[in-house]
Design a protein around this motif. Structure first.
Motif, PDB file in Angstrom:
ATOM      1  N   VAL A  86       0.834  -1.199   0.000  1.00  0.00           N
ATOM      2  CA  VAL A  86       0.000   0.000   0.000  1.00  0.00           C
ATOM      3  C   VAL A  86       0.868   1.248   0.000  1.00  0.00           C
ATOM      4  N   LEU A  87       1.924   1.216   0.792  1.00  0.00           N
ATOM      5  CA  LEU A  87       2.811   2.377   0.900  1.00  0.00           C
ATOM      6  C   LEU A  87       3.461   2.699  -0.437  1.00  0.00           C
ATOM      7  N   THR A  88       3.996   1.686  -1.108  1.00  0.00           N
ATOM      8  CA  THR A  88       4.646   1.931  -2.411  1.00  0.00           C
ATOM      9  C   THR A  88       3.642   2.408  -3.459  1.00  0.00           C
ATOM     10  N   THR A  89       2.434   1.840  -3.410  1.00  0.00           N
ATOM     11  CA  THR A  89       1.403   2.261  -4.370  1.00  0.00           C
ATOM     12  C   THR A  89       1.032   3.722  -4.167  1.00  0.00           C
ATOM     13  N   VAL A  90       0.819   4.104  -2.903  1.00  0.00           N
ATOM     14  CA  VAL A  90       0.450   5.483  -2.601  1.00  0.00           C
ATOM     15  C   VAL A  90       1.563   6.439  -2.999  1.00  0.00           C
ATOM     16  N   VAL A  91       2.792   6.095  -2.655  1.00  0.00           N
ATOM     17  CA  VAL A  91       3.928   6.966  -2.990  1.00  0.00           C
ATOM     18  C   VAL A  91       4.065   7.118  -4.500  1.00  0.00           C
ATOM     19  N   MET A  92       3.857   6.040  -5.234  1.00  0.00           N
ATOM     20  CA  MET A  92       3.960   6.097  -6.693  1.00  0.00           C
ATOM     21  C   MET A  92       2.932   7.076  -7.271  1.00  0.00           C
ATOM     22  N   VAL A  93       1.682   6.960  -6.806  1.00  0.00           N
ATOM     23  CA  VAL A  93       0.621   7.800  -7.350  1.00  0.00           C
ATOM     24  C   VAL A  93       0.811   9.259  -6.950  1.00  0.00           C
ATOM     25  N   ILE A  94       1.105   9.496  -5.675  1.00  0.00           N
ATOM     26  CA  ILE A  94       1.231  10.892  -5.243  1.00  0.00           C
ATOM     27  C   ILE A  94       2.465  11.558  -5.842  1.00  0.00           C
ATOM     28  N   THR A  95       3.499  10.754  -6.160  1.00  0.00           N
ATOM     29  CA  THR A  95       4.666  11.328  -6.844  1.00  0.00           C
ATOM     30  C   THR A  95       4.280  11.808  -8.234  1.00  0.00           C
ATOM     31  N   VAL A 126       6.303   9.644   7.703  1.00  0.00           N
ATOM     32  CA  VAL A 126       5.874   8.236   7.684  1.00  0.00           C
ATOM     33  C   VAL A 126       7.003   7.325   7.245  1.00  0.00           C
ATOM     34  N   LEU A 127       7.683   7.690   6.180  1.00  0.00           N
ATOM     35  CA  LEU A 127       8.713   6.810   5.606  1.00  0.00           C
ATOM     36  C   LEU A 127      10.000   6.825   6.424  1.00  0.00           C
ATOM     37  N   LEU A 128      10.493   7.983   6.735  1.00  0.00           N
ATOM     38  CA  LEU A 128      11.758   8.063   7.464  1.00  0.00           C
ATOM     39  C   LEU A 128      11.602   7.693   8.933  1.00  0.00           C
ATOM     40  N   GLY A 129      10.364   7.783   9.411  1.00  0.00           N
ATOM     41  CA  GLY A 129      10.135   7.434  10.824  1.00  0.00           C
ATOM     42  C   GLY A 129       9.943   5.963  11.077  1.00  0.00           C
ATOM     43  N   ASP A 130       9.796   5.173  10.001  1.00  0.00           N
ATOM     44  CA  ASP A 130       9.595   3.727  10.153  1.00  0.00           C
ATOM     45  C   ASP A 130      10.956   3.028  10.234  1.00  0.00           C
ATOM     46  N   ARG A 131      11.521   2.962  11.428  1.00  0.00           N
ATOM     47  CA  ARG A 131      12.849   2.367  11.611  1.00  0.00           C
ATOM     48  C   ARG A 131      12.825   0.852  11.473  1.00  0.00           C
ATOM     49  N   SER A 132      11.635   0.267  11.570  1.00  0.00           N
ATOM     50  CA  SER A 132      11.551  -1.194  11.521  1.00  0.00           C
ATOM     51  C   SER A 132      11.716  -1.743  10.111  1.00  0.00           C
ATOM     52  N   ASP A 133      11.477  -0.915   9.110  1.00  0.00           N
ATOM     53  CA  ASP A 133      11.547  -1.386   7.722  1.00  0.00           C
ATOM     54  C   ASP A 133      12.560  -0.549   6.948  1.00  0.00           C
ATOM     55  N   PRO A 134      13.716  -1.126   6.632  1.00  0.00           N
ATOM     56  CA  PRO A 134      14.732  -0.366   5.898  1.00  0.00           C
ATOM     57  C   PRO A 134      14.252   0.069   4.512  1.00  0.00           C
ATOM     58  N   ASN A 135      13.332  -0.705   3.945  1.00  0.00           N
ATOM     59  CA  ASN A 135      12.815  -0.321   2.627  1.00  0.00           C
ATOM     60  C   ASN A 135      12.045   0.994   2.691  1.00  0.00           C
ATOM     61  N   ALA A 136      11.320   1.194   3.785  1.00  0.00           N
ATOM     62  CA  ALA A 136      10.574   2.432   3.950  1.00  0.00           C
ATOM     63  C   ALA A 136      11.513   3.620   4.035  1.00  0.00           C
ATOM     64  N   VAL A 137      12.624   3.433   4.750  1.00  0.00           N
ATOM     65  CA  VAL A 137      13.607   4.516   4.860  1.00  0.00           C
ATOM     66  C   VAL A 137      14.220   4.821   3.498  1.00  0.00           C
ATOM     67  N   ARG A 138      14.555   3.754   2.756  1.00  0.00           N
ATOM     68  CA  ARG A 138      15.126   3.963   1.419  1.00  0.00           C
ATOM     69  C   ARG A 138      14.123   4.684   0.517  1.00  0.00           C
ATOM     70  N   LEU A 139      12.874   4.274   0.587  1.00  0.00           N
ATOM     71  CA  LEU A 139      11.849   4.925  -0.220  1.00  0.00           C
ATOM     72  C   LEU A 139      11.674   6.382   0.199  1.00  0.00           C
ATOM     73  N   GLY A 140      11.750   6.633   1.505  1.00  0.00           N
ATOM     74  CA  GLY A 140      11.629   7.999   1.999  1.00  0.00           C
ATOM     75  C   GLY A 140      12.762   8.870   1.508  1.00  0.00           C
ATOM     76  N   VAL A 141      13.995   8.349   1.587  1.00  0.00           N
ATOM     77  CA  VAL A 141      15.149   9.109   1.102  1.00  0.00           C
ATOM     78  C   VAL A 141      15.024   9.361  -0.396  1.00  0.00           C
ATOM     79  N   GLY A 142      14.577   8.333  -1.124  1.00  0.00           N
ATOM     80  CA  GLY A 142      14.428   8.473  -2.571  1.00  0.00           C
ATOM     81  C   GLY A 142      13.409   9.535  -2.957  1.00  0.00           C
ATOM     82  N   THR A 143      12.272   9.549  -2.271  1.00  0.00           N
ATOM     83  CA  THR A 143      11.243  10.537  -2.590  1.00  0.00           C
ATOM     84  C   THR A 143      11.703  11.955  -2.259  1.00  0.00           C
TER      85      THR A 143
END
Length: 322
Positions: free
Chosen positions: A122-131, A162-179
């Protein structure tokens, strides 16, 4: 080179530029607000069944409310300023309000990332659309750098948290940095595109102002070239040209009468009192003749002390009866 000869009214150019800048911005913002339902519906379709319906409804209501306010605000502005009569201070205030509305719309769009609630797909889908929405939306804000700057901050603030604050999932952090990197990089290009658009728009009005000044100057030069410097009457060349045109136009109608007037003993005036006195006499004669003829009559200086008067529609009666 041209600017040294022709002075452009910079105040008039600046006012016309500010009005058109605001008008184009409002038009694009209205289109953006009216088209927001499309990507919003597509986003919901992608994540349907994976997010709470209540969360989506609250988000949709907020988005519709903000977009509706934008449509009403921009439409009201465009209707009120269609004749260019709105004061500039009111225009600036309206633009600031619209920037605030668009920033609020960005905050609503960015808040869609809250739906994910730890669900990666859901997170990747939302980020893709809002980008994609963000990349398109900033195009309509190029007229004001403050518009896309505040929109960017408002749009990506929640996703970054949301993305950078999710320390439990490194993918979320990477996605946050990328966006964040993508948003910053995009704004560098948008910043330059905004400068080119604004400068081009200003240059357009400055060129139009310069063209108007050149037309006015050309008309003034033509008028000066057709006048006698001393008396202000039509020059011999211009007078003969107009006489020829009048003769051709009136061949089938009532012809004109032509008077050739000469100042008696003019040479004696020059010899006795000097040429400056003679010039005064010529100017006085010219002034009185010009004040005595009708609006359609022509008075021009033939040369020296000779003056010709063309009396439109005043031919001798025997000529009219032929």
């Amino acid at each position: 080179m041209t600017d040294a000869i022709v002075d452009v009214d910079e105040a008039t150019v600046a006012e016309a530029f500010r009005r058109e800048r605001a008008r184009q911005f409002m038009r694009r913002q209205r289109l953006a607000a009216m088209s927001g339902a499309g990507p919003a519906g597509y986003l919901y379709w992608l994540v349907a069944g994976q997010v709470p319906v209540r969360s989506v409804l609250v988000w949709a209501v907020l988005l519709v409310l903000v977009d509706s306010c934008s449509v009403v605000h921009t439409s009201t502005y465009l209707g009120a300023d269609h004749r260019g009569a709105m004061p500039l201070d009111r225009i600036r205030a309206r633009v600031r309000r619209q920037i605030a509305l668009q920033t609020l719309a960005g905050v609503v769009w960015g808040s869609a990332t809250v739906w994910a609630n730890g669900v990666w797909i859901v997170l990747t889908t939302v980020v893709m659309v809002i980008t994609a929405v963000f990349s398109i939306a900033v195009i309509g804000m190029l007229h004001y750098r403050s518009a896309f700057t505040t929109f960017t901050v408002g749009f990506w603030l929640t996703p970054a948290i949301v993305l950078l604050g999710d320390r439990s999932d490194p993918n979320a952090v990477r996605l946050g940095v990328g966006t964040v990197v993508l948003a910053v990089a995009l704004n560098f290009f948008v910043w330059e595109a905004s400068r080119q658009l604004v400068d081009g728009l200003y240059d357009r009005f400055r060129v139009a102002g310069l063209a108007q000044e050149l037309r006015t100057l050309a008309e003034r030069n033509i008028e000066l070239a057709s006048r006698d410097d001393l008396t202000g009457l039509l020059s011999r060349r211009e007078g003969m040209r107009r006489l020829g045109a009048a003769t051709e136009a009136e061949q089938a109608r009532d012809p004109s009468a032509v008077l050739l007037i000469d100042v008696d003993h003019f040479k004696r005036v020059n010899d006795t009192y000097g040429h400056p006195a003679g010039d005064l006499v010529l100017r006085e004669v010219a002034s009185r003749l010009a004040a005595s003829v009708r609006a359609g009559d022509q008075v021009f200086r033939m040369g020296g002390e000779a003056v010709m008067v063309v009396l439109s529609g005043s031919a001798p009666r025997e000529d009219r009866d032929r």
